[in-house]
Design a protein around this motif. Structure first.
Motif, mmCIF file in Angstrom:
data_model
loop_
_atom_site.group_PDB
_atom_site.id
_atom_site.type_symbol
_atom_site.label_atom_id
_atom_site.label_comp_id
_atom_site.label_asym_id
_atom_site.label_seq_id
_atom_site.Cartn_x
_atom_site.Cartn_y
_atom_site.Cartn_z
ATOM 1 N N ALA A 428 0.895 -1.167 0.182
ATOM 2 C CA ALA A 428 0.059 -0.057 -0.016
ATOM 3 C C ALA A 428 0.842 1.325 0.028
ATOM 4 C CB ALA A 428 -0.832 0.055 1.042
ATOM 5 N N SER A 429 2.043 1.168 0.491
ATOM 6 C CA SER A 429 2.920 2.397 0.727
ATOM 7 C C SER A 429 3.734 2.916 -0.723
ATOM 8 C CB SER A 429 4.120 2.109 1.612
ATOM 9 O OG SER A 429 4.850 0.931 1.354
ATOM 10 N N VAL A 430 3.431 1.888 -1.502
ATOM 11 C CA VAL A 430 3.970 2.246 -2.845
ATOM 12 C C VAL A 430 3.385 3.401 -3.491
ATOM 13 C CG1 VAL A 430 4.407 1.311 -5.403
ATOM 14 C CG2 VAL A 430 4.882 -0.188 -3.505
ATOM 15 N N ILE A 431 2.039 3.617 -3.498
ATOM 16 C CA ILE A 431 1.383 4.518 -4.142
ATOM 17 C C ILE A 431 1.937 6.000 -3.402
ATOM 18 C CG2 ILE A 431 -0.842 5.567 -4.713
ATOM 19 C CD1 ILE A 431 -1.899 2.586 -5.278
ATOM 20 N N PRO A 432 1.694 6.187 -2.167
ATOM 21 C CA PRO A 432 2.214 7.515 -1.936
ATOM 22 C C PRO A 432 3.684 7.642 -1.935
ATOM 23 C CG PRO A 432 0.668 6.176 -0.077
ATOM 24 C CD PRO A 432 1.048 5.170 -1.137
ATOM 25 N N VAL A 433 4.604 6.829 -1.665
ATOM 26 C CA VAL A 433 6.062 6.901 -1.659
ATOM 27 C C VAL A 433 6.379 7.328 -2.967
ATOM 28 C CG1 VAL A 433 8.094 5.978 -1.396
ATOM 29 C CG2 VAL A 433 6.446 5.849 0.406
ATOM 30 N N PHE A 434 5.823 6.531 -4.203
ATOM 31 C CA PHE A 434 6.400 6.636 -5.466
ATOM 32 C C PHE A 434 5.684 7.429 -6.504
ATOM 33 C CE2 PHE A 434 8.189 2.604 -3.842
ATOM 34 C CZ PHE A 434 9.687 2.634 -4.093
ATOM 35 N N ILE A 435 4.523 7.779 -5.892
ATOM 36 C CA ILE A 435 3.604 8.461 -7.248
ATOM 37 C C ILE A 435 3.103 9.858 -6.582
ATOM 38 C CG2 ILE A 435 1.402 8.397 -8.402
ATOM 39 C CD1 ILE A 435 1.670 5.415 -8.369
ATOM 40 N N VAL A 436 2.669 9.854 -5.603
ATOM 41 C CA VAL A 436 2.164 11.066 -4.825
ATOM 42 C C VAL A 436 3.430 11.967 -4.337
ATOM 43 C CG1 VAL A 436 0.669 12.137 -3.050
ATOM 44 C CG2 VAL A 436 0.075 9.986 -4.309
ATOM 45 N N MET A 437 4.280 11.509 -3.217
ATOM 46 C CA MET A 437 5.050 12.336 -2.596
ATOM 47 C C MET A 437 6.061 12.971 -3.795
ATOM 48 S SD MET A 437 5.515 10.154 0.792
ATOM 49 C CE MET A 437 6.735 11.131 1.710
ATOM 50 N N PRO A 438 6.457 12.209 -4.638
ATOM 51 C CA PRO A 438 7.521 12.750 -5.607
ATOM 52 C C PRO A 438 7.122 14.203 -6.427
ATOM 53 C CG PRO A 438 7.402 10.490 -5.581
ATOM 54 C CD PRO A 438 6.406 10.729 -4.955
ATOM 55 N N VAL A 439 5.812 14.133 -6.570
ATOM 56 C CA VAL A 439 5.274 15.124 -7.463
ATOM 57 C C VAL A 439 4.532 16.411 -6.719
ATOM 58 C CG1 VAL A 439 4.957 13.466 -9.449
ATOM 59 C CG2 VAL A 439 2.768 14.031 -7.559
ATOM 60 N N GLY A 474 -1.955 -1.230 9.872
ATOM 61 C CA GLY A 474 -1.981 0.151 10.450
ATOM 62 C C GLY A 474 -1.065 0.807 11.063
ATOM 63 N N THR A 475 -0.134 -0.219 11.691
ATOM 64 C CA THR A 475 1.110 0.113 12.498
ATOM 65 C C THR A 475 2.300 0.538 11.373
ATOM 66 O OG1 THR A 475 0.589 -1.249 14.438
ATOM 67 C CG2 THR A 475 2.668 -0.700 14.126
ATOM 68 N N PHE A 476 2.484 -0.456 10.635
ATOM 69 C CA PHE A 476 3.758 -0.358 9.654
ATOM 70 C C PHE A 476 3.407 0.754 8.554
ATOM 71 C CE2 PHE A 476 4.625 -4.319 11.897
ATOM 72 C CZ PHE A 476 5.664 -3.772 12.670
ATOM 73 N N PHE A 477 2.229 0.851 8.038
ATOM 74 C CA PHE A 477 1.711 1.803 6.733
ATOM 75 C C PHE A 477 2.526 3.332 6.915
ATOM 76 C CE2 PHE A 477 -0.713 4.796 4.676
ATOM 77 C CZ PHE A 477 -0.701 4.358 3.470
ATOM 78 N N PRO A 478 1.974 3.787 8.193
ATOM 79 C CA PRO A 478 2.715 5.122 8.330
ATOM 80 C C PRO A 478 4.300 5.068 8.422
ATOM 81 C CG PRO A 478 0.709 4.998 9.957
ATOM 82 C CD PRO A 478 1.162 3.550 9.291
ATOM 83 N N PHE A 479 4.745 4.070 8.956
ATOM 84 C CA PHE A 479 6.268 3.825 9.256
ATOM 85 C C PHE A 479 6.928 4.048 7.854
ATOM 86 C CE2 PHE A 479 9.781 1.030 9.315
ATOM 87 C CZ PHE A 479 10.836 1.701 10.389
ATOM 88 N N LEU A 480 6.586 3.324 6.849
ATOM 89 C CA LEU A 480 7.057 2.893 5.474
ATOM 90 C C LEU A 480 6.967 4.194 4.752
ATOM 91 C CD1 LEU A 480 5.868 -0.755 4.720
ATOM 92 C CD2 LEU A 480 8.346 0.063 5.496
ATOM 93 N N LEU A 481 6.297 5.208 5.044
ATOM 94 C CA LEU A 481 6.076 6.535 4.194
ATOM 95 C C LEU A 481 7.265 7.522 4.374
ATOM 96 C CD1 LEU A 481 2.181 7.398 4.883
ATOM 97 C CD2 LEU A 481 3.359 6.240 3.127
ATOM 98 N N GLY A 482 7.883 6.980 5.642
ATOM 99 C CA GLY A 482 9.150 7.813 5.712
ATOM 100 C C GLY A 482 9.183 9.376 5.735
ATOM 101 N N MET A 483 8.021 9.883 6.415
ATOM 102 C CA MET A 483 7.853 11.353 6.301
ATOM 103 C C MET A 483 8.804 12.150 7.084
ATOM 104 S SD MET A 483 4.964 11.677 4.730
ATOM 105 C CE MET A 483 4.146 13.163 5.272
#
Length: 679
Positions: A428-439, A474-483
């Motif tokens: 699930a973290s692929v979309i925010p990390v690789f698609i949303v956050m870079p743009v 729910g625990t690890f999804f925010p962790f993998l976003l690397g905010m």
């Protein structure tokens, strides 16, 4: 429907997922505004603390704060003690986490969670500062800030979304007790009608009472100690356990007599038909007065019939008396249970004598502590020999999974589900990390994307079959976003972090399978040990155990048997449940005989024989024929006394004793076979 939780969720599930998602994104926004170094930990805390009820969330939040503070202090102390000695520091860390996991096994609810949290919070802080030991205090304070922020946001959102918590909790507690009673009464009527499967219904319900009692603690938090409904609820559950044990004894009485008089069957059917209406009366009359009045009338009718048959001197009257004394005791306890239920509504004073409690299991504590320590030593060894840059993250998540699930008995299944939840979080973290956050760095747009995936996790957490995976997700999804305020996680960083996370969790699963794993043989051994320990206390010379203590311990054993049965084949599961019920039934009837002896209704020889029977249960090499040789002379003596006695009250006690001794004779071979491991 398999995916009904996703495509047709309940309104409560949607509201839970929505408010928790908002709280997590709010905590993340505040952490970013405060320019904290790893703001994702605040969002992670929200999902860790969030539970199905406000009482659970508040309790978990409180104990999480306690565990966090203890873990912070422990991390600073360990780092100060071994600043430049990794092979003193890492074993000390492993021992600390193992100690926390072992002590957590001795507690229940979120007290155990606070202890395991103290273990892996210490690991997170200490390993996070391993490259810069001088900054361990700053790392600890930062971690504590994230935790406190997450707890505050989740609590505040819950207070806004769920007003009038005390009133809701009081009504839900009453309905929960009502539901347990409406399940117990049909199980008792099934015994009166001698239906197939009646014993299974009783044992399943008996095995669920400890968990129901544990949940009452959260109702106390929500009600805020207003009134004494909570104390009555504890007592009512304890009384339900006693009534169910009477039902099991009555079932054995019916099979132990030489024959059942034909004249008794219509009477038992009338009793069962009258009890059939009690659940409806409990629903229509919230105070339970009508149900209590009817049960008291049935008890009076049963005692009236007893008075008519006891003066007679024939086998039919004796067998009928043996069965009816069991019915009488069951109805008497049911009346007391309904009085307690009524008092919980009226707010009358209460005695906590019947309350169910949990006894500590020191063997399980030792096993969990050793397993967790071994797991961390293994992770430390891998880190040392490979010099992996992500070794600290790898070891951290071994500590998380091992400490988190060390207190569960079937850890293989739970830790595996926890691992799969982390896999889904990575996907699930692929979309925010690789698609949303870079743009874009627009936070509202990020919230729309990340919130969608958080909502999915919230809905899944409300579904029992996916709850463990959802907790991990729910625990690890925010962790993998690397905010971070200063940049975003790059592809290499995400890949390295994800691999370390999954390998750490996977290593924990493998260790659970390799070190003291859960097996059917192990399940039977643990259960037999628990039952033998209770029997040893029962067999101590000169010690008269309170019946409530035995029923309380029996409820725990039945809970464990029902839980273990799901991991066994149908034949083994049935043998385990049957053996557990047999031991519990023997012990309770031994206590009944001792109680009658205290009243002076039984001869000393009967008491001596019963005490010897209990001790014989624990002797592996004693032939089962010895049981009959011991009981039959005692039974003959009681039969003779019953025929000679002219006092109705003494005859009543003698008939009750004969019935209890018949139960012991019937169940003793099954109990001996189970305790010897023949299942």
């Amino acid at each position: 429907m398999k995916f009904g939780w996703l495509f047709a969720p309940s309104i409560t599930s949607v509201m839970f997922a929505l408010r928790t998602t908002i709280a997590a994104l709010l905590a993340l926004a505040i952490a970013l505004w405060m320019e904290l170094g790893e703001p994702q930990w605040a969002a992670m805390t929200v999902w860790i603390v969030a539970q199905n009820s406000r009482g659970e969330s508040i309790s978990k939040g409180r104990w999480r704060l306690v565990g966090t503070v203890v873990g912070m202090v422990a991390a600073i102390a360990l780092m100060a003690a071994f600043p430049q000695y990794p092979w003193l520091f890492l074993p000390a860390l492993a021992i600390w986490v193992g100690l926390c996991a072992g002590l957590a096994t001795l507690t229940h609810n979120f007290r155990g969670y606070a202890l395991v949290l103290a273990g892996y919070t210490c690991t997170i802080i200490a390993l996070g500062a391993v490259k810069e030991p001088d900054h361990v205090f700053n790392v600890a304070m930062a971690r504590g800030t994230y935790i406190f922020l997450g707890v505050i946001c989740e609590t505040a959102m819950g207070m806004i979304a769920l007003p009038n918590v005390a009133g809701r909790a009081r009504e839900e507690l009453r309905k929960r007790l009502q539901a347990i009673l409406t399940r117990a009464i049909p199980a008792l009527t099934a015994v009166l009608r001698q239906k197939t499967g009646a014993t299974d219904d009783l044992s399943t319900l008996l095995g669920s009472l400890q968990a129901s009692s544990d949940q009452i603690e959260f109702s106390r938090i929500e009600i805020r100690s207003e009134g004494n409904e909570v104390e009555h609820a504890y007592v009512t559950l304890g009384l339900v356990a006693r009534v169910l044990s009477r039902g099991l004894g009555l079932r054995t009485r019916m099979t132990a007599v030489s024959h059942q008089p034909e004249a008794l069957r219509p009477f038992l059917e009338d009793m069962a038909s009258a009890l059939d209406g009690l659940p409806e009366r409990l629903v229509t009359d919230r105070r339970g007065i009508a149900a209590l009045v009817q049960t008291e009338a049935l008890l009076a009718e049963c005692r009236g019939r007893m008075q008519t048959i006891l003066p007679r001197d024939d086998d039919d009257s004796l067998n009928e008396g043996i069965i009816l004394t069991g019915v009488e005791v069951m109805l008497s306890d049911l009346c007391e249970t309904l009085r307690s239920y009524r008092a919980s509504v009226d707010g009358a004073p209460v005695s906590e004598r019947h309350r169910l409690t949990r006894n500590p299991d020191w063997r399980a504590s030792m096993r969990n502590g050793v397993r967790t320590t071994v797991a961390l030593l293994f992770g430390a060894y891998v880190w040392e020999v490979t010099a992996w840059p992500q070794g600290a993250v790898f070891l951290t998540f071994i500590a998380v999974v091992c400490a988190r699930f060390a207190t569960f008995e079937n850890t293989v299944l739970l830790s595996a589900a926890f691992f799969y939840g982390a896999v889904f979080a990575a996907l699930a973290s692929v979309i925010p990390v690789f698609i949303v956050m870079p743009v874009t760095a627009n936070y509202p747009f990020f919230c729309l994307v990340a919130g969608f995936f958080m909502m999915l996790g919230g809905l899944a957490s409300r579904n029992p079959s996916t709850a463990v995976m959802a907790a991990s997700y729910g625990t690890f999804f925010p962790f993998l976003l690397g905010m971070d305020n200063q940049g975003r996680i790059n592809e290499i960083g995400w890949f390295n972090t994800t691999i370390a996370l999954l390998l750490g969790l996977g290593a924990g699963v493998i260790i659970f399978r390799a070190v003291l794993p859960f097996t059917p043989a192990r399940a039977g051994e643990v259960l037999r040990y628990q039952l033998k320990r209770s029997l040893r206390r029962l067999a101590l010379p000169g010690v008269v155990m309170d019946e409530y203590v035995w029923i309380n311990e029996g409820t725990q054993s039945m809970e464990r048997a029902v839980r273990f049965a799901g991991s066994l084949s149908s034949d083994r599961a049935e043998a385990m449940l049957r053996g557990t019920l047999s031991v519990l039934t023997v012990g309770r009837n031994v206590l009944m005989l001792r109680k009658l002896a205290q009243h002076g209704s039984l001869p000393d020889t009967a008491v001596t024989a019963v005490d010897g029977l209990v001790r014989n249960l624990l002797r592996r090499k004693l032939p089962l024929t010895h049981t009959t040789a011991t009981i039959d002379p005692t039974l003959d003596e009681l039969y003779a006394l019953e025929r000679q006695s002219q006092d109705p009250s003494i005859r009543h006690d003698l008939v009750l004793a004969i019935g209890s001794l018949l139960i012991v004779r019937t169940e003793m071979p099954v109990s001996r076979a189970f305790l010897k491991g023949a299942f």
